[in-house]
Design a protein around this motif. Structure first.
Motif, PDB file in Angstrom:
ATOM      1  N   ALA A 291      30.025  47.112  45.661  1.00 50.32           N
ATOM      2  CA  ALA A 291      30.278  47.226  47.105  1.00 50.32           C
ATOM      3  C   ALA A 291      30.481  45.847  47.733  1.00 50.32           C
ATOM      4  O   ALA A 291      31.283  45.679  48.654  1.00 50.32           O
ATOM      5  CB  ALA A 291      29.115  47.950  47.784  1.00 50.32           C
ATOM      6  N   LEU A 292      29.786  44.852  47.210  1.00 43.51           N
ATOM      7  CA  LEU A 292      29.901  43.486  47.746  1.00 43.51           C
ATOM      8  C   LEU A 292      31.323  42.947  47.580  1.00 43.51           C
ATOM      9  O   LEU A 292      31.827  42.240  48.452  1.00 43.51           O
ATOM     10  CB  LEU A 292      28.900  42.568  47.034  1.00 43.51           C
ATOM     11  CG  LEU A 292      28.770  41.153  47.586  1.00 43.51           C
ATOM     12  CD1 LEU A 292      28.270  41.177  49.024  1.00 43.51           C
ATOM     13  CD2 LEU A 292      27.818  40.326  46.719  1.00 43.51           C
ATOM     14  N   GLY A 293      31.966  43.313  46.479  1.00 44.88           N
ATOM     15  CA  GLY A 293      33.347  42.890  46.272  1.00 44.88           C
ATOM     16  C   GLY A 293      34.247  43.371  47.399  1.00 44.88           C
ATOM     17  O   GLY A 293      35.140  42.668  47.859  1.00 44.88           O
ATOM     18  N   ARG A 294      33.961  44.603  47.874  1.00 47.00           N
ATOM     19  CA  ARG A 294      34.726  45.172  48.995  1.00 47.00           C
ATOM     20  C   ARG A 294      34.515  44.358  50.280  1.00 47.00           C
ATOM     21  O   ARG A 294      35.444  44.095  51.030  1.00 47.00           O
ATOM     22  CB  ARG A 294      34.251  46.624  49.194  1.00 47.00           C
ATOM     23  CG  ARG A 294      35.063  47.457  50.148  1.00 47.00           C
ATOM     24  CD  ARG A 294      36.314  47.968  49.488  1.00 47.00           C
ATOM     25  NE  ARG A 294      37.456  47.069  49.605  1.00 47.00           N
ATOM     26  CZ  ARG A 294      38.083  46.798  50.733  1.00 47.00           C
ATOM     27  NH1 ARG A 294      37.708  47.320  51.860  1.00 47.00           N
ATOM     28  NH2 ARG A 294      39.111  45.983  50.754  1.00 47.00           N
ATOM     29  N   TRP A 295      33.268  43.951  50.526  1.00 48.39           N
ATOM     30  CA  TRP A 295      32.989  43.169  51.741  1.00 48.39           C
ATOM     31  C   TRP A 295      33.706  41.827  51.685  1.00 48.39           C
ATOM     32  O   TRP A 295      34.253  41.350  52.662  1.00 48.39           O
ATOM     33  CB  TRP A 295      31.474  42.982  51.937  1.00 48.39           C
ATOM     34  CG  TRP A 295      31.139  42.498  53.328  1.00 48.39           C
ATOM     35  CD1 TRP A 295      31.708  42.937  54.495  1.00 48.39           C
ATOM     36  CD2 TRP A 295      30.210  41.489  53.700  1.00 48.39           C
ATOM     37  NE1 TRP A 295      31.166  42.268  55.570  1.00 48.39           N
ATOM     38  CE2 TRP A 295      30.244  41.364  55.103  1.00 48.39           C
ATOM     39  CE3 TRP A 295      29.334  40.668  52.981  1.00 48.39           C
ATOM     40  CZ2 TRP A 295      29.435  40.468  55.812  1.00 48.39           C
ATOM     41  CZ3 TRP A 295      28.520  39.778  53.695  1.00 48.39           C
ATOM     42  CH2 TRP A 295      28.580  39.688  55.087  1.00 48.39           C
ATOM     43  N   ARG A 296      33.684  41.205  50.487  1.00 39.99           N
ATOM     44  CA  ARG A 296      34.352  39.911  50.322  1.00 39.99           C
ATOM     45  C   ARG A 296      35.831  40.054  50.688  1.00 39.99           C
ATOM     46  O   ARG A 296      36.384  39.234  51.410  1.00 39.99           O
ATOM     47  CB  ARG A 296      34.182  39.451  48.875  1.00 39.99           C
ATOM     48  CG  ARG A 296      34.669  38.028  48.644  1.00 39.99           C
ATOM     49  CD  ARG A 296      34.471  37.628  47.192  1.00 39.99           C
ATOM     50  NE  ARG A 296      33.083  37.535  46.800  1.00 39.99           N
ATOM     51  CZ  ARG A 296      32.560  38.157  45.739  1.00 39.99           C
ATOM     52  NH1 ARG A 296      33.300  38.935  44.988  1.00 39.99           N
ATOM     53  NH2 ARG A 296      31.292  38.021  45.443  1.00 39.99           N
ATOM     54  N   GLU A 297      36.459  41.131  50.211  1.00 37.22           N
ATOM     55  CA  GLU A 297      37.874  41.334  50.523  1.00 37.22           C
ATOM     56  C   GLU A 297      38.104  41.522  52.008  1.00 37.22           C
ATOM     57  O   GLU A 297      39.036  40.979  52.589  1.00 37.22           O
ATOM     58  CB  GLU A 297      38.393  42.585  49.807  1.00 37.22           C
ATOM     59  CG  GLU A 297      38.884  42.317  48.413  1.00 37.22           C
ATOM     60  CD  GLU A 297      39.207  43.626  47.708  1.00 37.22           C
ATOM     61  OE1 GLU A 297      39.952  44.441  48.281  1.00 37.22           O
ATOM     62  OE2 GLU A 297      38.681  43.837  46.585  1.00 37.22           O
TER      63      GLU A 297
END
Ligand SMILES: [Zn+2]
Length: 302
Positions: A291-297
């Motif tokens: 999910a953190l990868g999504r926030w980074r994007e």
């Protein structure tokens, strides 16, 4: 949107003190002189960590994380100052007489969308953390030092601390975006690594805990009836599940989806609800990292 439930996550955590912790029951020990001046909060004669204390600490730390990465505080970005009545989202939205619930959510900052404010309800709930094994309670003595004169201002006083025990709690998310899940994961990681503390005297090093990420249940109610297995089921936020019209109205992030860790799969529970259960620290944290990868994007897109 609040009337329908599109996704849900329930995280089970075990919290253990790493040193003394004190969640105060009140300012005094009452009339009984044998009780310490500051007692640990209790329910049915056992000490516990109230869900409201956990929520307060996690919210404050999420605010710090979001503020350090995002400026502004509205439209799903940043963190407002809930104590500043002029700047807090709830008061601003009331002042501007916004009526539609989509807009109340849409115009709130990142933090208010998740934790709620005076016009938007919270999407995250913390249950009280109750002890599941033997708790060690000790009594300590202290004095409060007058900041200006360096003399003893209050005390000496005695206070109760818990130094050992396992407290079980659950945190549930409803209609969440993946970024919201990610930021709470970051805050919990910091709590479990002692970067922030719980309760009394945390600025002086008390309140440190370790966290055991036991289990994470992910559910998409009725999704198995709506889209019968045509697409592979991944980690989906409300932006992916709510449909285009609702996503636009509420300002949910687009592409609110991430790849599920490879050892996890969604299955129909036989009633049309798709669910996946991550177990153990490694698997549970892998979901939060996805999910953190999504926030980074989302942040690099601005
Ligand atoms: Zn806000």
């Amino acid at each position: 949107m609040h009337k329908q439930l599109v996704n849900e996550a329930i995280l089970e955590l075990a919290i253990r003190p790493n040193g003394p912790i004190l969640i105060k029951a009140g300012e005094t020990g009452g009339l009984d002189p044998t009780h310490p001046d500051m007692e640990f909060v209790r329910t049915l004669d056992q000490v516990f960590i109230p869900g409201s204390s956990l929520k307060g600490v996690v919210r404050a730390h999420c605010e710090r994380i979001v503020r350090s990465l995002q400026t502004g505080a509205r439209d799903g970005r940043g963190a407002c100052d809930p104590l500043n009545r002029r700047a807090a989202c709830g008061e601003r939205i009331e002042r501007e007489r916004v009526a539609a619930s989509e807009q109340k959510y849409g115009q709130s900052c990142f933090i208010c969308r998740l934790f709620g404010n005076t016009v938007v309800s919270s999407r995250i709930r913390f249950t009280d953390a109750l002890p599941v094994d033997k708790v060690l309670i000790e009594e300590r003595n202290g004095v409060a030092i007058d900041r200006i004169f360096g003399s003893v201002a209050v005390g000496p006083f005695n206070y109760e601390v818990v130094t050992r025990g396992t407290f079980l709690t659950s945190i549930s998310f409803k209609n969440f975006t993946l970024s919201q899940l990610a930021v709470v994961g970051l805050a919990l990681r910091d709590l479990g690594e002692g970067r922030i503390g719980l309760g009394f005297a945390k600025s002086r090093g008390m309140g440190r805990v370790t966290i055991d990420w036991r289990k994470l249940e992910l559910r998409y109610p009725l999704a198995g009836l709506k889209q019968p297995q045509a697409t592979p089921v991944d980690l989906w936020g409300v932006g992916r599940l709510a449909g285009d019209a609702a996503s636009q109205a509420y300002g949910f992030p687009p592409n609110d989806s991430a790849q599920l860790p490879s050892d996890l799969h969604f299955e129909d529970d036989g009633w049309g609800t798709l669910q996946a259960v991550a177990e153990g620290s490694e698997q549970v944290q892998a979901v939060f990292r996805a999910a953190l990868g999504r926030w980074r994007e989302e942040m690099t897109r601005g």
